[in-house]
Each structure stands twice: as structure tokens, then as C-alpha cells.
Enzyme design. Structure first.
Site, PDB file in Angstrom:
ATOM      1  N   LYS A  94       6.163   1.776   1.156  1.00  6.52           N
ATOM      2  CA  LYS A  94       4.997   2.377   0.480  1.00  6.52           C
ATOM      3  C   LYS A  94       5.377   3.775  -0.035  1.00  6.52           C
ATOM      4  O   LYS A  94       6.518   3.989  -0.417  1.00  6.52           O
ATOM      5  CB  LYS A  94       3.798   2.418   1.423  1.00  6.52           C
ATOM      6  CG  LYS A  94       3.534   1.078   2.105  1.00  6.52           C
ATOM      7  CD  LYS A  94       2.192   1.022   2.736  1.00  6.52           C
ATOM      8  CE  LYS A  94       2.086  -0.252   3.561  1.00  6.52           C
ATOM      9  NZ  LYS A  94       0.741  -0.666   3.799  1.00  6.52           N
ATOM     10  N   SER A 129       0.423  -5.844   9.638  1.00  6.17           N
ATOM     11  CA  SER A 129       0.631  -5.349  11.005  1.00  6.17           C
ATOM     12  C   SER A 129       1.612  -6.201  11.805  1.00  6.17           C
ATOM     13  O   SER A 129       1.414  -6.429  12.996  1.00  6.17           O
ATOM     14  CB  SER A 129      -0.703  -5.208  11.744  1.00  6.17           C
ATOM     15  OG  SER A 129      -1.528  -4.264  11.079  1.00  6.17           O
ATOM     16  N   GLU A 171      -0.969 -11.706   2.729  1.00  6.79           N
ATOM     17  CA  GLU A 171      -1.295 -10.496   3.477  1.00  6.79           C
ATOM     18  C   GLU A 171      -2.813 -10.318   3.509  1.00  6.79           C
ATOM     19  O   GLU A 171      -3.396  -9.780   2.553  1.00  6.79           O
ATOM     20  CB  GLU A 171      -0.687  -9.266   2.796  1.00  6.79           C
ATOM     21  CG  GLU A 171       0.818  -9.312   2.661  1.00  6.79           C
ATOM     22  CD  GLU A 171       1.380  -7.908   2.498  1.00  6.79           C
ATOM     23  OE1 GLU A 171       2.107  -7.485   3.388  1.00  6.79           O
ATOM     24  OE2 GLU A 171       1.056  -7.249   1.502  1.00  6.79           O
ATOM     25  N   GLU A 196      -2.820  -2.897  -2.061  1.00  8.05           N
ATOM     26  CA  GLU A 196      -3.099  -1.485  -2.367  1.00  8.05           C
ATOM     27  C   GLU A 196      -3.115  -1.259  -3.877  1.00  8.05           C
ATOM     28  O   GLU A 196      -3.880  -0.430  -4.385  1.00  8.05           O
ATOM     29  CB  GLU A 196      -2.071  -0.591  -1.658  1.00  8.05           C
ATOM     30  CG  GLU A 196      -2.361  -0.531  -0.154  1.00  8.05           C
ATOM     31  CD  GLU A 196      -1.158  -0.289   0.732  1.00  8.05           C
ATOM     32  OE1 GLU A 196      -0.112   0.162   0.233  1.00  8.05           O
ATOM     33  OE2 GLU A 196      -1.275  -0.566   1.938  1.00  8.05           O
ATOM     34  N   ASN A 251       8.426  -2.783   3.167  1.00 10.35           N
ATOM     35  CA  ASN A 251       7.744  -2.011   2.124  1.00 10.35           C
ATOM     36  C   ASN A 251       7.486  -0.602   2.661  1.00 10.35           C
ATOM     37  O   ASN A 251       6.620  -0.415   3.515  1.00 10.35           O
ATOM     38  CB  ASN A 251       6.429  -2.711   1.765  1.00 10.35           C
ATOM     39  CG  ASN A 251       5.563  -1.883   0.841  1.00 10.35           C
ATOM     40  OD1 ASN A 251       6.037  -0.954   0.186  1.00 10.35           O
ATOM     41  ND2 ASN A 251       4.277  -2.223   0.773  1.00 10.35           N
ATOM     42  N   HIS A 291       0.451  -6.139  -4.738  1.00 16.18           N
ATOM     43  CA  HIS A 291       0.144  -5.692  -3.373  1.00 16.18           C
ATOM     44  C   HIS A 291      -1.336  -5.302  -3.307  1.00 16.18           C
ATOM     45  O   HIS A 291      -1.881  -4.756  -4.266  1.00 16.18           O
ATOM     46  CB  HIS A 291       1.037  -4.503  -2.997  1.00 16.18           C
ATOM     47  CG  HIS A 291       0.956  -4.152  -1.541  1.00 16.18           C
ATOM     48  ND1 HIS A 291      -0.081  -3.431  -1.023  1.00 16.18           N
ATOM     49  CD2 HIS A 291       1.769  -4.456  -0.497  1.00 16.18           C
ATOM     50  CE1 HIS A 291       0.099  -3.291   0.288  1.00 16.18           C
ATOM     51  NE2 HIS A 291       1.218  -3.905   0.632  1.00 16.18           N
ATOM     52  N   GLY A 321      -1.932  -2.433   7.771  1.00 18.66           N
ATOM     53  CA  GLY A 321      -1.987  -1.062   8.271  1.00 18.66           C
ATOM     54  C   GLY A 321      -3.097  -0.811   9.277  1.00 18.66           C
ATOM     55  O   GLY A 321      -3.400   0.337   9.591  1.00 18.66           O
TER      56      GLY A 321
END
Ligand code: PEP
Length: 252
Positions: free
Chosen positions: A11, A211, A167, A97, A9, A95, A173
């Protein structure tokens, strides 16, 4: 047998130059790989066509998000059918985010899953708990709820198009990764939820994300219920991404 998948991904990162260099480098790195892993690149939507051209059919391509609608007056949105039309085979849905920064709800995630599947895309459904939820002992309850809601739009043979990415939000991240044991426990719990929903749980690929790096991928991918990874930061460097793809155990 369920598929082993590593998806990158990007992003909101990248450029035409990066597309032109990185995809070729990834393909070269994968050329000698024979562990059967399916590799997916998920760039920003504007770069999808460029990645499709560079991927030469050897690497699958996805989008990071699709709209709740098929077409119409929804300025700035991209329909699942459009992604399919330009050569995507997957979309991420939900996701963290999208959920946290753009307020995407479980209900919207479910609608998007339905749109993706109806358009012929594979849906990589992202689920995961926050640190507060984990510390309150609610991680499995939260993830189970997310899986159940997303599954409400999946029926029958459509399960073959579904991939679930666990996740933990606190690991994305941040450089913090769930231990292989904790990740395995959550994956086993997701598989049990899928079974309880009447889905063919043993056939559905479950990915870990958060990560993942070249040095921790092998321990995660060795777990019996972890079928690969969803990779953010480390997918932007060919060497790192290819090393992660190599960490998938070979077919037995
Ligand atoms: C992600 O974007 O889904 C992700 C897991 O990011 P990172 O690997 O950078 O934690």
C-alpha cells in the site's frame, strides 16, 4: 496446473531504507522454501525499481494500479507499459481501496485489465463485497458481477495472465478474516462464474486477501480453490510474510 502465489501489497507504506532491508530479508527467508510458491512484492510505484534491483529475479514485482490509457497528458498516472518497462510482471487492478476511496468503477477496472494484459503484465483483479452486501445475502451476486465486468476485457490466451483476488472489504486491514469455509465457498463460486464465461477456470489462480496472518494462512491455503494470498499489513515484516509463504502447501 495453476500457480500458487503469495503477493505482498505494501500500500502507501515504505521507504528506500525499507526496500534495502526488507527485500533481502524476504529473499533469505525464502531461500530454503521448496513448495513452489511464486512470491510477488507490490510496493508503491516510486520504489518499484529499487525492489526490482533487490529482488534479483527471485521475487516478482508488481504495481498497485495502472492508468486507463497508454500514454499522454494524464498527469500523475502510470501506464501499464511503463510498469512492464521497469521490470514489473504484475499489477493489482480494482483493489477495494481504489474502488472505495478513489471511486474506481467496474468499467474502469475492466479498461485497466485490458491495458495491463495488452502490455504483458499479469492482472491481479481484486473483487469483494462490503459488510452490508454480505449481511444482505448479496455477496456472491456482487462478486460475480465484478468478475463478469472485469472479464469483459479478457480474451483467449490472455486468461493465463489473469489472477483473481477475493478480498471481502470488511476483512481488509481490520483483523477480521473470512472463515476458511466461507472463503472456499466464494472461491468455488468465482471458479463457477469463470467456467460460465468460457474461461479455463481450473487454470486460473484465485487468491484470498483480508487480514491474512501467519497463524491463519495455513487453514485458508489448504482449501481446494484457494491458491494463495494477497497480503497487506503482514507483508511489511519479513518474518510474517515468509511464514505466510511457507503456509502454502507443497506440490503434490
Ligand atoms: C490488502 O491490502 O489487499 C489486504 C488484504 O490487506 P490486509 O492483509 O492488511 O488486510
Amino acid at each position: 496446473m495453476r500457480r500458487k502465489i503469495v503477493a505482498g501489497n505494501w500500500k502507501m507504506n515504505g521507504s528506500k531504507d525499507l526496500v534495502n532491508s526488507l527485500v533481502g530479508e524476504i529473499r533469505s527467508g525464502l531461500a530454503s522454501l521448496d513448495n513452489g510458491v511464486e512470491v510477488v512484492i507490490i510496493p508503491p510505484a516510486l520504489f518499484v525499481s529499487g525492489v526490482v534491483d533487490q529482488a534479483g529475479g527471485e521475487v516478482a514485482v508488481g504495481v498497485q494500479n495502472v492508468a486507463c490509457w497508454d500514454s499522454g497528458a494524464y498527469t500523475g498516472e502510470i501506464a501499464a507499459g511503463m510498469a512492464r518497462d521497469v521490470g514489473c510482471s504484475y499489477t493489482l487492478v480494482g483493489h477495494s481501496e481504489r474502488r472505495q476511496l478513489f471511486g474506481e468503477t467496474d468499467g474502469q477496472v475492466a479498461v485497466k485489465v485490458g491495458r495491463a494484459l495488452a502490455s504483458g503484465l499479469g492482472a491481479v483483479i481484486c473483487v469483494g463485497e462490503t459488510l452490508e452486501e454480505r449481511e444482505a445475502g448479496k455477496a456472491e451476486e456482487v462478486v460475480s458481477g465484478q468478475v463478469r465486468e472485469a472479464a469483459s476485457e479478457v480474451g483467449g490466451s490472455q486468461w493465463s495472465q489473469v489472477v483473481i483476488a477475493y478480498e471481502p472489504v470488511w476483512a481488509i486491514g481490520t483483523g477480521k478474516t473470512a472463515t476458511a469455509e466461507d472463503a472456499q465457498a466464494m472461491h468455488a463460486s468465482i471458479r463457477a462464474v469463470l467456467t460460465s464465461l468460457g474461461a479455463p477456470a481450473d487454470e486460473i489462480s484465485l487468491l484470498y486477501g483480508g487480514s491474512v496472518k501467519a497463524d491463519n494462512a495455513a487453514a485458508l491455503f489448504a482449501q481446494p480453490d484457494i491458491d494463495g494470498g494477497l497480503i497487506g499489513g503482514a507483508s511489511l515484516k519479513a518474518d510474517d510474510f515468509v511464514s505466510i509463504c511457507r503456509a502454502v502447501p507443497g506440490r503434490s
